[in-house]
Design an enzyme around this catalytic site. Structure first.
Site, mmCIF file in Angstrom:
data_model
loop_
_atom_site.group_PDB
_atom_site.id
_atom_site.type_symbol
_atom_site.label_atom_id
_atom_site.label_comp_id
_atom_site.label_asym_id
_atom_site.label_seq_id
_atom_site.Cartn_x
_atom_site.Cartn_y
_atom_site.Cartn_z
ATOM 1 N N ASP A 16 -6.607 1.378 0.812
ATOM 2 C CA ASP A 16 -6.682 1.464 2.266
ATOM 3 C C ASP A 16 -8.104 1.113 2.705
ATOM 4 O OD1 ASP A 16 -8.212 3.650 1.579
ATOM 5 O OD2 ASP A 16 -7.098 5.086 2.790
ATOM 6 N N LYS B 47 0.826 -1.206 0.000
ATOM 7 C CA LYS B 47 0.000 0.000 0.000
ATOM 8 C C LYS B 47 0.860 1.255 0.000
ATOM 9 C CE LYS B 47 -2.193 1.507 3.683
ATOM 10 N NZ LYS B 47 -3.109 1.592 4.828
#
Length: 211
Positions: A138, A120
Site C-alpha cells: 500500500d 493488494k
C-alpha cells in the site's frame, strides 16, 4: 542496502512487536475480505466503525445478501466510495455462495476474480487470513521501502517483487504488518519521525528529521 542491514531492521521490528497483525477488526476470512474491500482509500478506523455495526447483523455471504444492496449501503455509507464498494460486495457474496460454498478461496487467482478485489486486497487476505507469504504494497509500504532503501522501486509491483526477494525468509510472513505500522506511525508521509525511529541508524533516507 545489504542483507545484514535488512536482517537487523526486521529483527528490531520483531523484537518490539513479535505478533503484528492488521488493525482491521475481523473474526473470519470473510469478515477480513469485506473489511479490506471497504478499506480502499479509507482508514482502518473508519472501516472498523462501520463493521462493528454491520458484522453483528450480517457477517456471511448469505446474511449480507439478505440485507440487499440498500441495506448494506446503510451500514457502510460513512466510508468513501461506498456505493461502488457495496455493489462489489453484493456481487462477491453471490459468487462465494455459488462457486465456493460461501467460503473465501485461498488462491490469488480466485480472489482477484472477485469484484472489488485487486492484487493488494488479495495479498492482504492471503497473508493475514491464510498465512501465505504474500506482500500487499500500500502507500505506507511503498514509502517505507523506498525511503529506507529496503526495496526501492518505481511502482507497486516492482516494490512487491523486490520485498519478496530481499526480506529474509524468517520475517516474510509478518513483514507486511511491520512495514505498514512503521509507515503509519513513524515514517509518516509529510514528515517522518526519524529522531524517534528505532531503525534510524540503519535507514538510508538522506533527509532525516530530528523529531
Amino acid at each position: 542496502m545489504n542483507k545484514t542491514i535488512r536482517h537487523q531492521i526486521f529483527s528490531r521490528w520483531r523484537e518490539e512487536n513479535p505478533f503484528p497483525t492488521t488493525e482491521l477488526e475481523y473474526t473470519s476470512p470473510f469478515e477480513l475480505l469485506i473489511a479490506v474491500i471497504l478499506s480502499a482509500q479509507a482508514t482502518d478506523v473508519g472501516v472498523n466503525k462501520a463493521t462493528r455495526k454491520l458484522y453483528p447483523i450480517a457477517n456471511t455471504p448469505e446474511t449480507i445478501l439478505q440485507l440487499g444492496l440498500e441495506g448494506l449501503k446503510s451500514y457502510v455509507k460513512t466510508i468513501g466510495l461506498y456505493n461502488a464498494k457495496a455493489e462489489n460486495i453484493i456481487k462477491t457474496c453471490q459468487i462465494l455462495m455459488d462457486q465456493y460454498s460461501s467460503q473465501v478461496p485461498d488462491t490469488r487467482e480466485a480472489l482477484e476474480a472477485l469484484p472489488g478485489v485487486g492484487r493488494k486486497t488479495a495479498n492482504v487476505v492471503l497473508n493475514t487470513a491464510f498465512r501465505q507469504p504474500a506482500m500487499a504494497v500500500d502507500t505506507h509500504i511503498f514509502r517505507v521501502a523506498n525511503r529506507t532503501r529496503i526495496a526501492p522501486g518505481k511502482n507497486v509491483l516492482e516494490v512487491e517483487k523486490k520485498l519478496l526477494r530481499f526480506i529474509p525468509k524468517e520475517f516474510l510472513m509478518d513483514a507486511h504488518h511491520w512495514m505498514i505500522l512503521h509507515g503509519r506511525y513513524v515514517c509518516t508521509a509529510r514528515k517522518p519521525k526519524c529522531g524517534s525511529c528505532m531503525i534510524e541508524d540503519l535507514c538510508e533516507y538522506k533527509e532525516k528529521t530530528d523529531i
